[in-house]
Design an enzyme around this catalytic site. Structure first.
Site, PDB file in Angstrom:
ATOM      1  N   PHE A 128       0.411  -1.352   0.028  1.00 23.63           N
ATOM      2  CA  PHE A 128      -0.395   0.041  -0.666  1.00 23.63           C
ATOM      3  C   PHE A 128       1.353   1.374   0.113  1.00 23.63           C
ATOM      4  CE2 PHE A 128      -1.929  -2.938   2.642  1.00 23.63           C
ATOM      5  CZ  PHE A 128      -3.573  -3.558   1.663  1.00 23.63           C
ATOM      6  N   CYS A 140      -4.682   2.523  10.759  1.00 25.72           N
ATOM      7  CA  CYS A 140      -5.425   4.492  10.540  1.00 25.72           C
ATOM      8  C   CYS A 140      -7.083   3.550  10.443  1.00 25.72           C
ATOM      9  CB  CYS A 140      -5.412   4.957   9.779  1.00 25.72           C
ATOM     10  SG  CYS A 140      -5.960   4.457   8.006  1.00 25.72           S
TER      11      CYS A 140
END
Length: 393
Positions: free
Chosen positions: A224, A336
């Protein structure tokens, strides 16, 4: 003044200074407040608790401005809050010209995010209360920072929950081309119009530096990777090789440009446009292995309601990453997701290690950088969490 009257016993969270008032806590609404209007919040007996911004379309019916009854929420109030938040970030200017200037509730400005990229500000208006002050906020930000350019990225999904339409575009000045920031000796292109978040992951600044310090003479896998933040830090730190994976061709193109911008060794960088979940399995089948792996996925669980599905996704990628680690190798893994607590994240990783049949040690912890503070009585503000794991065997 119009008021929110709370149900008996529901005043405790406000007394502990948690800044959200949910619909279920409200017994009745006194008056007919408009969206974004400042209302008084009172207990069932009428005692004052706070002043809050009213949001009739949201499950968070009120967001606290202040717990002081004698304060007035006006332009002077906003100016003081903005000036305080901006002033607290001045120390960061020594190492970067890209930083978060306003971090919502944690800066006493619920639903407002402001990031600075050089001479350009990017503002996110995420609540009905802030929407009411949108024009004044734009003027104040330009005045207080001296920045010539202000771009709005009020296109986050949370605006739907507030009953607000998505909005983005120039508010003041114009966007420089290219827009480049500096960070710990590196330079990065920033795409504030189409990029993720407001254009860059400012919250990972110090974590990128730490990964770079660990990367010397290592084969690194960055999953990512977006615009290559961790990849560039690893190359700067002397990595032997860096394989960066992302599903976005645009992100990978920007990452390659960032490598060129910094005159880093392009021959040590490899880029793969692919789905990370599938790629991890395929690399394992191919017998590949790495000394250092970074997993920095997007938000899998925006709220606790999504935690179960998110847990499966986190477990999957971490399980395969642990299998790809060489003995003694390091995994820097992040979440997150606000709906996944630090404790839950650690439990997910423990389950992944068990299913991968490896022993892993916690050798470090990660959090958001200093310009993303979290006040003690608002744990939701501490959304970014991460662990540095070592595969022992």
């Amino acid at each position: 003044m119009n008021s929110l009257i709370l149900n008996p016993g529901r005043e405790k969270s406000l007394q502990h200074r948690h800044p959200w008032i949910f619909t279920g806590a409200v017994e009745r609404i006194k008056g007919e407040p408009q969206s974004g209007e400042t209302v008084a919040v009172r207990d069932t007996h009428g005692a004052f608790l706070a002043l809050a911004a009213y949001s009739p379309k949201s499950q968070i019916l009120g967001r606290v401005w202040t717990y002081r009854e004698n304060e007035t929420v006006d332009e002077a109030f906003l100016r003081a809050r903005l000036a305080r938040a901006i002033g607290l970030r001045q120390e960061l200017a020594k190492t970067t010209d890209g930083m978060r200037l306003v971090h919502g509730e944690s800066d006493g400005l619920p639903g407002l995010v402001v990031d600075r990229y050089g001479d350009t500000l990017v503002m996110q208006v995420l609540s009905a209360g802030m929407e009411r002050w949108r024009g004044a906020l734009a003027d104040l930000l330009v005045e207080l920072t001296g920045c010539a350019n202000l771009y709005e990225r009020s296109d986050a999904e949370v605006r739907d929950l507030e009953g607000l339409p998505a909005r983005s575009g120039i508010l003041r000045g114009k966007l420089p081309a290219p827009l480049i920031i500096r960070e710990h000796g590196l330079k990065f292109h920033v795409d504030v119009e189409k990029g993720q978040k407001t254009g860059f992951y400012l919250d990972q600044r110090d974590n990128r530096r730490r990964v770079g310090e660990l990367a010397n003479d290592k084969d690194v896998l960055n999953c990512f990777c977006y615009s290559g933040g961790f990849s560039l830090s690893a190359l700067q730190g002397g990595a032997r090789s860096v394989l960066s994976v992302d599903s976005s061709a645009e992100a990978l193109a920007l990452a390659r440009e960032n490598v060129k911008l910094n005159n880093l060794a392009a021959d040590r960088a490899e880029w793969l446009e692919a789905d990370v979940f599938k790629s991890l399995r395929l690399m394992r089948d191919q017998g590949k292995s790495f000394d250092l792996i970074v997993l920095d996925p997007p938000k899998f669980a925006p709220t606790a309601h999504h935690a179960a599905n998110a847990a499966r996704a986190y477990k999957d990628i971490n399980l395969w990453a642990l299998k790809l680690l060489r003995p003694g190798g390091l995994l820097a893994t992040f979440s997150c997701s606000g709906g996944v607590t630090a404790d839950l994240f650690q439990k997910i990783l423990a389950g992944a290690a068990l299913d991968a049949n490896v022993t892993a040690q916690i050798v470090g912890r990660f959090a958001a950088d200093a310009d993303h503070p979290a006040v003690l009585n608002f744990p939701e503000g501490e959304y970014l969490k991460g662990l540095l794991l070592r595969r022992v065997e």
